[in-house]
Design a protein around this motif. Sequence first.
Motif, short mmCIF file in Angstrom:
data_model
loop_
_atom_site.label_atom_id
_atom_site.label_comp_id
_atom_site.label_asym_id
_atom_site.label_seq_id
_atom_site.Cartn_x
_atom_site.Cartn_y
_atom_site.Cartn_z
N LEU A 172 0.78 -1.10 0.32
CA LEU A 172 -0.33 -0.23 0.39
C LEU A 172 0.91 1.65 0.11
CD1 LEU A 172 -2.58 1.05 -0.29
CD2 LEU A 172 -2.77 0.95 2.52
N THR A 173 1.87 1.29 0.74
CA THR A 173 2.47 3.25 1.10
C THR A 173 3.55 3.02 -0.64
OG1 THR A 173 4.57 1.17 1.25
CG2 THR A 173 2.90 2.16 3.16
N GLN A 174 3.61 1.20 -1.43
CA GLN A 174 4.73 2.34 -2.52
C GLN A 174 3.28 1.83 -4.42
OE1 GLN A 174 7.39 -1.11 -1.96
NE2 GLN A 174 7.68 -0.69 0.14
N ALA A 175 3.80 0.62 -4.34
CA ALA A 175 2.28 0.36 -6.26
C ALA A 175 1.08 0.90 -5.69
CB ALA A 175 3.04 -1.10 -6.07
N LEU A 176 0.71 0.75 -4.77
CA LEU A 176 -0.29 0.95 -4.32
C LEU A 176 -1.24 2.24 -4.69
CD1 LEU A 176 -3.67 -0.27 -4.34
CD2 LEU A 176 -3.60 -0.35 -2.19
N VAL A 177 -0.27 3.16 -3.43
CA VAL A 177 -0.15 4.28 -3.30
C VAL A 177 -0.18 5.40 -5.01
CG1 VAL A 177 0.14 6.87 -2.45
CG2 VAL A 177 -0.38 4.17 -1.24
N LYS A 178 0.38 4.81 -5.71
CA LYS A 178 0.92 5.63 -6.68
C LYS A 178 0.17 5.26 -7.55
CE LYS A 178 5.03 5.90 -9.78
NZ LYS A 178 5.99 4.82 -10.41
N GLU A 179 -0.36 3.61 -8.07
CA GLU A 179 -1.03 3.48 -9.00
C GLU A 179 -3.23 4.17 -8.52
OE1 GLU A 179 -0.74 1.60 -11.40
OE2 GLU A 179 0.86 1.73 -11.34
N ILE A 180 -3.07 4.21 -7.97
CA ILE A 180 -4.47 4.49 -7.16
C ILE A 180 -4.87 6.47 -7.29
CG2 ILE A 180 -5.29 2.37 -6.72
CD1 ILE A 180 -5.98 3.58 -3.82
N GLY A 181 -3.83 6.96 -6.57
CA GLY A 181 -4.01 7.87 -5.91
C GLY A 181 -3.30 9.29 -7.03
N THR A 182 -2.22 8.92 -8.39
CA THR A 182 -2.13 9.91 -8.96
C THR A 182 -3.27 11.74 -9.06
OG1 THR A 182 -0.63 8.26 -9.74
CG2 THR A 182 -0.86 10.72 -10.72
N ASP A 183 -4.24 10.56 -9.44
CA ASP A 183 -5.67 11.72 -9.97
C ASP A 183 -6.68 10.74 -9.12
OD1 ASP A 183 -4.27 13.31 -12.70
OD2 ASP A 183 -4.14 11.93 -13.13
N SER A 184 -6.09 11.04 -7.70
CA SER A 184 -7.83 9.92 -7.09
C SER A 184 -8.36 11.36 -7.02
CB SER A 184 -6.70 9.19 -6.20
OG SER A 184 -8.06 8.71 -5.41
N LYS A 185 -9.22 11.07 -6.92
CA LYS A 185 -11.09 11.77 -6.43
C LYS A 185 -11.50 10.96 -5.02
CE LYS A 185 -11.85 13.58 -10.85
NZ LYS A 185 -12.74 14.02 -11.84
N VAL A 186 -10.69 9.73 -4.51
CA VAL A 186 -11.65 8.69 -3.79
C VAL A 186 -10.92 9.01 -2.68
CG1 VAL A 186 -11.83 6.52 -3.38
CG2 VAL A 186 -12.16 7.53 -5.39
N PRO A 187 -11.93 9.05 -1.14
CA PRO A 187 -10.75 9.05 0.03
C PRO A 187 -10.30 7.76 0.33
CG PRO A 187 -12.71 10.59 0.11
CD PRO A 187 -12.77 9.83 -1.18
N ILE A 188 -9.89 7.57 1.24
CA ILE A 188 -9.02 6.11 1.36
C ILE A 188 -9.63 5.46 2.81
CG2 ILE A 188 -7.01 4.89 1.94
CD1 ILE A 188 -5.95 4.93 -0.77
N LEU A 189 -9.92 5.15 3.32
CA LEU A 189 -10.14 4.86 5.15
C LEU A 189 -9.04 3.63 5.73
CD1 LEU A 189 -11.71 4.63 8.00
CD2 LEU A 189 -13.47 3.46 6.73
N VAL A 190 -8.21 3.61 6.26
CA VAL A 190 -7.44 3.27 6.64
C VAL A 190 -8.14 2.34 8.23
CG1 VAL A 190 -4.80 2.46 7.54
CG2 VAL A 190 -5.49 3.88 5.16
N MET A 191 -8.18 1.20 8.63
CA MET A 191 -8.58 0.61 10.03
C MET A 191 -7.56 -0.66 10.00
SD MET A 191 -12.37 -0.63 9.12
CE MET A 191 -12.12 -1.49 7.34
N HIS A 192 -6.61 -1.03 11.14
CA HIS A 192 -6.49 -1.58 11.67
C HIS A 192 -6.71 -2.96 12.09
CE1 HIS A 192 -4.12 1.87 11.18
NE2 HIS A 192 -4.96 2.61 11.72
N ASP A 193 -5.80 -3.90 11.82
CA ASP A 193 -5.36 -4.83 12.35
C ASP A 193 -5.13 -5.03 13.82
OD1 ASP A 193 -4.81 -7.39 13.03
OD2 ASP A 193 -3.90 -8.41 11.36
N LEU A 194 -6.34 -5.46 14.42
CA LEU A 194 -6.30 -4.98 16.09
C LEU A 194 -4.59 -6.29 16.77
CD1 LEU A 194 -10.11 -4.32 17.28
CD2 LEU A 194 -8.19 -2.81 16.82
N ARG A 195 -4.47 -7.31 16.26
CA ARG A 195 -3.79 -8.35 16.71
C ARG A 195 -2.38 -7.67 16.40
NH1 ARG A 195 -6.96 -12.70 13.10
NH2 ARG A 195 -6.91 -10.56 12.08
N ASN A 196 -1.63 -6.59 16.02
CA ASN A 196 -1.01 -6.29 15.97
C ASN A 196 -0.70 -4.65 16.92
OD1 ASN A 196 0.35 -7.51 13.55
ND2 ASN A 196 -0.89 -5.95 12.13
#
Length: 284
Positions: free
Chosen positions: A260-284
């Motif tokens: 997510l911090t590399q390829a995905l952010v670059k690919e979906i965010g370049t001209d993104s109009k979509v907010p991203i909700l990040v939740m967390h794995d509570l076991r970590n």
Amino acid sequence: MKRKILLPTDFSKNAWHAITYALELYKNDHCHFYILNVYSATSNFLDSIFNMEPGSELHKTAKLKSENGLAKVLDILAFKDHDNPKHHFETISKFNNVVESIIDIVEEKDIEMIVMGTQGEMASNKKVFGGVAINVMEKARNCPVIVVPELAKHNLPKEIVFPTSFKTHLKRKELNYLIELAQKCEAAIRVLHIAVEDTLSEKQLNNKQLLEEYFENIEYTFHTLSHMDIPTAINCFVESRESDMVTFINKKHAFFGSMLTQALVKEIGTDSKVPILVMHDLRN
């Protein structure tokens, strides 16, 4: 009971955009919004520590600029007739590292959601999600984060895309924010599986069934794309359907830390109009 929402700002246009998005998203909720500005003398916080001792002219100047900036934000809110009686605002000015300050405020104020922008003085224009946004998404593990791209519309989400491999056993409480958001906005959840194998394993089928149980009180559908890399698949799916939000579970040292911090952010965010909700794995 009031919701506690943290709105970090560097006084940029995109930070203001994220604030107005949050006000729209929570327009029907009783909220206490904490508007946070973290200041330093230079772009390098370590340099600031050595060159800006409390009481020095540099410190006084930076502190005054921060406090005046926050006062201006409140003035703009008042000027724009933001008179929602359910909303209360409190400003916080801090001299510290930005990410550390955000994490501290989340703990100190028992914040339940962070809403922030992706660009501005704190972020490099060459990066879709600047270093600050990336670090907050990854390190503020006690609180979900909504990251609002500069081009995001202010309308409430009506379709939320949830990519999953079905390989992780998710607990209901890890999806509570997503389920609550979908119910509040009357949004549908589109569960997107990017297939590698032709069929799901028994474990994947069991995890898929769990999601069906979790989402039983909201509208949801399952979708599959294959023969595509994950970032491209998500981007194509979101664009083709004009979806309003993408959500992820931050799995430490795995899904989020690498892709997510590399390829995905670059690919979906370049001209993104979509907010991203990040939740967390509570076991970590």
